[in-house]
Design an enzyme around this catalytic site. Sequence first.
Site, PDB file in Angstrom:
ATOM      1  N   HIS A 437       0.762  -1.078   0.191  1.00 30.29           N
ATOM      2  CA  HIS A 437      -0.016  -0.108  -0.093  1.00 30.29           C
ATOM      3  C   HIS A 437       0.654   1.216   0.026  1.00 30.29           C
ATOM      4  O   HIS A 437       0.770   1.990   0.763  1.00 30.29           O
ATOM      5  CB  HIS A 437      -0.960  -0.048   1.206  1.00 30.29           C
TER       6      HIS A 437
HETATM    7  C1  LIG Z   1      -0.360  -8.026  -4.758  1.00 31.62           C
HETATM    8  C2  LIG Z   1      -1.213  -6.872  -4.234  1.00 31.62           C
HETATM    9  C3  LIG Z   1      -2.117  -7.273  -3.392  1.00 31.62           C
HETATM   10  C4  LIG Z   1      -3.147  -5.837  -2.753  1.00 31.62           C
HETATM   11  N1  LIG Z   1      -3.996  -6.350  -2.137  1.00 31.62           N
HETATM   12  C5  LIG Z   1      -4.902  -5.343  -1.906  1.00 31.62           C
HETATM   13  C6  LIG Z   1      -6.429  -5.768  -1.142  1.00 31.62           C
HETATM   14  O1  LIG Z   1      -6.642  -6.937  -1.175  1.00 31.62           O
HETATM   15  N2  LIG Z   1      -7.064  -4.531  -0.818  1.00 31.62           N
HETATM   16  C7  LIG Z   1      -6.591  -3.368  -1.061  1.00 31.62           C
HETATM   17  O2  LIG Z   1      -7.495  -2.452  -0.788  1.00 31.62           O
HETATM   18  N3  LIG Z   1      -5.516  -2.985  -1.631  1.00 31.62           N
HETATM   19  C8  LIG Z   1      -4.668  -4.011  -2.240  1.00 31.62           C
HETATM   20  N4  LIG Z   1      -3.555  -3.577  -2.812  1.00 31.62           N
HETATM   21  C9  LIG Z   1      -3.292  -2.259  -2.860  1.00 31.62           C
HETATM   22  C10 LIG Z   1      -4.095  -1.477  -3.993  1.00 31.62           C
HETATM   23  O3  LIG Z   1      -4.474  -2.627  -5.008  1.00 31.62           O
HETATM   24  C11 LIG Z   1      -3.277  -0.421  -4.555  1.00 31.62           C
HETATM   25  O4  LIG Z   1      -2.934   0.516  -3.459  1.00 31.62           O
HETATM   26  C12 LIG Z   1      -4.120   0.327  -5.552  1.00 31.62           C
HETATM   27  O5  LIG Z   1      -4.890  -0.403  -6.544  1.00 31.62           O
HETATM   28  C13 LIG Z   1      -3.200   1.510  -5.985  1.00 31.62           C
HETATM   29  O6  LIG Z   1      -3.845   2.193  -7.044  1.00 31.62           O
HETATM   30  P1  LIG Z   1      -3.213   3.353  -8.055  1.00 31.62           P
HETATM   31  O7  LIG Z   1      -4.183   3.778  -9.139  1.00 31.62           O
HETATM   32  O8  LIG Z   1      -2.634   4.455  -6.953  1.00 31.62           O
HETATM   33  O9  LIG Z   1      -1.929   2.670  -8.834  1.00 31.62           O
HETATM   34  P2  LIG Z   1      -2.018   1.369  -9.803  1.00 31.62           P
HETATM   35  O10 LIG Z   1      -3.186   0.674  -9.659  1.00 31.62           O
HETATM   36  O11 LIG Z   1      -0.622   0.667  -9.655  1.00 31.62           O
HETATM   37  O12 LIG Z   1      -2.146   2.122 -11.166  1.00 31.62           O
HETATM   38  C14 LIG Z   1      -0.923   2.733 -12.071  1.00 31.62           C
HETATM   39  C15 LIG Z   1      -1.285   2.395 -13.210  1.00 31.62           C
HETATM   40  O13 LIG Z   1      -0.326   3.305 -14.172  1.00 31.62           O
HETATM   41  C16 LIG Z   1       0.411   2.799 -14.955  1.00 31.62           C
HETATM   42  N5  LIG Z   1       1.725   3.555 -15.086  1.00 31.62           N
HETATM   43  C17 LIG Z   1       2.716   3.680 -14.286  1.00 31.62           C
HETATM   44  N6  LIG Z   1       3.707   4.316 -14.783  1.00 31.62           N
HETATM   45  C18 LIG Z   1       3.190   4.754 -16.261  1.00 31.62           C
HETATM   46  C19 LIG Z   1       3.787   5.559 -17.118  1.00 31.62           C
HETATM   47  N7  LIG Z   1       4.824   6.077 -17.094  1.00 31.62           N
HETATM   48  N8  LIG Z   1       3.076   5.564 -18.473  1.00 31.62           N
HETATM   49  C20 LIG Z   1       1.958   4.832 -18.524  1.00 31.62           C
HETATM   50  N9  LIG Z   1       1.476   4.021 -17.645  1.00 31.62           N
HETATM   51  C21 LIG Z   1       2.028   4.116 -16.479  1.00 31.62           C
HETATM   52  C22 LIG Z   1       0.838   1.221 -14.229  1.00 31.62           C
HETATM   53  O14 LIG Z   1       1.026   0.128 -15.340  1.00 31.62           O
HETATM   54  C23 LIG Z   1      -0.766   1.105 -13.813  1.00 31.62           C
HETATM   55  O15 LIG Z   1      -1.785   0.351 -14.490  1.00 31.62           O
HETATM   56  C24 LIG Z   1      -2.634  -4.628  -3.331  1.00 31.62           C
HETATM   57  C25 LIG Z   1      -1.652  -4.373  -4.126  1.00 31.62           C
HETATM   58  C26 LIG Z   1      -0.936  -5.281  -4.493  1.00 31.62           C
HETATM   59  C27 LIG Z   1       0.262  -4.942  -5.543  1.00 31.62           C
END
Ligand SMILES: Cc1cc2nc3c(=O)[nH]c(=O)nc-3n(C[C@H](O)[C@H](O)[C@H](O)COP(=O)(O)OP(=O)(O)OC[C@H]3O[C@@H](n4cnc5c(N)ncnc54)[C@H](O)[C@@H]3O)c2cc1C
Length: 501
Positions: A437
Amino acid sequence: MRALPEAAEYVVVGGGTSGNVVAARLAEAGLDVLLLEAGPDFGPEGSAAWPADLLDATRLGRSHDWGYDSGDTYPWTVGFERARAIGGCSDVNGCTQTWGHRRDYDAWAESGLTGWSTDDLLPLFHEGTRRMRVHTYAAADLTPWQRAWYDAAPAAGMPCLDDLNDVDEAAGFAPESVNIQDGVRVNTAFAYLDPVRALPNLRIVGDALVDRVVVSGGRASGVVVRHGGAATTVRAGTVVLAGGAYNSPTVLLRSGIGPYAQLAALDVPLVQHLPGVGENLHDQPFLLMSWSGSEEMTAAMERARSAGWAPDEQAMGKVASSFDTEAFDLHFLPYSPTHLTGRKRWSVGVSALQPRSRGFVRLRSADPEAKPVIDHRFLADPEGADVAVLAEGAAILRELAAGLAPLVGAELHPGPETFARDALVAHLYRHPDNYWHPVGTCRMGVDGDPLAVVDERARVHGVDGLRVADCSIMPRIPRATTAMPAVVMGEKVARLLLEDR
Ligand SMILES: Cc1cc2nc3c(=O)[nH]c(=O)nc-3n(C[C@H](O)[C@H](O)[C@H](O)COP(=O)(O)OP(=O)(O)OC[C@H]3O[C@@H](n4cnc5c(N)ncnc54)[C@H](O)[C@@H]3O)c2cc1C
């Protein structure tokens, strides 16, 4: 391969958990939106292109990872998994949906971030819950491993709750709320993009890695994208970064927006000196504890598995250590992977939800494919509060396990050699782990906050036409897992963008 357009009114960088929400909300309002995702776009739900592990909600997905880890910041390697595909980490996560506590978001608002209080955000949590098709398990749905901890919790002062997401409730154990339908993990691509995929004003391009934002005359005017073997500039009216807590700061840094000295060392021309970019990285330190299990438990779990649904995660405890007098500051997460044997088969994770330690993300090089330096500095707070909370959590969990001894068996990990507190603390310092997280690396803050990267409308300080919309803008992590808060970040910033038109 889908061609890159020359220009779009809104360019959303990152088709992950938050980015898909932003892109969908802008598109359904009729705006011209280009969504760029570094990983593949597998198309709508039901498309045969979706890899099985990204759909299977019984366990975490593993394919399509950015491959980040702690590098040489420790003598050993800690993996920092992040999904690289449309849907982002909502493709791979454990599907637990938690909201946290009222104090979390009220504290953001009390720091001057108008519009971010719990009451402001609650409608967005409800909307995200509806869109992500979240349902809550009943106690009767729990597998024997999950049920054992849930049933034992009241004796350790944790009442059985119906669900985890009453933001005024403190300690307790509850069946999880999950975004699972018919065994499939419902990611934000399914929940948010699919209803708008056919709109002509939304273009989604996968395998499009954004190198940097182009800033002209103090305003974001486009992005440089690596796609199809070429680097192309796409013009943009507004750029919204949603690359997640590790990658939104790296895009800013490559764009010349960040701490002057770091950029100079990499020969990145300075666009805006913002010392907070990449700083304030924090995640909730984690300890996985495991037991030997018992013949009775093994047989019961095998029966549950052959009868049908037996996912690895299903219930969770919210627990207060002596450090938190207003809510709770620990999660207990029973984890029972039926496909594994040995040490991890019978486990419960303990996590300290309100860490004080802060780390950073920095560029190793200006190459967009180079892995950044990620140093969480877990348990580094000088007061030693983080390690103390985690150790107290482990002690409470051991008490709970003692009441379940015939069923859970003997502790294997970290094991009897850590039963003394000093030995446990030494073990925790030697084996830092993360709860997946990461947040805070482009943190929101009011004028005068030297480490603020965006203001309360998610606008990057000093650069017009540039916003950040993901977990990186959280000033401080909520007492929650961060999937639903990430959806709420997207919902909130989309509303701000629409209001500000
Ligand atoms: C293994 C795992 C298990 C988890 N389990 C849980 C759970 O059970 N419950 C819960 O609440 N949370 C869980 N989490 C945490 C939660 O899923 C994340 O905190 C949340 O999804 C993050 O969202 P975000 O939009 O910030 O980032 P992300 O979902 O990581 O999105 C970022 C996106 O941007 C893209 N990107 C990055 N850089 C670039 C670039 N330069 N150009 C183009 N695209 C780019 C990436 O490929 C990705 O698709 C888990 C996370 C993981 C990894």
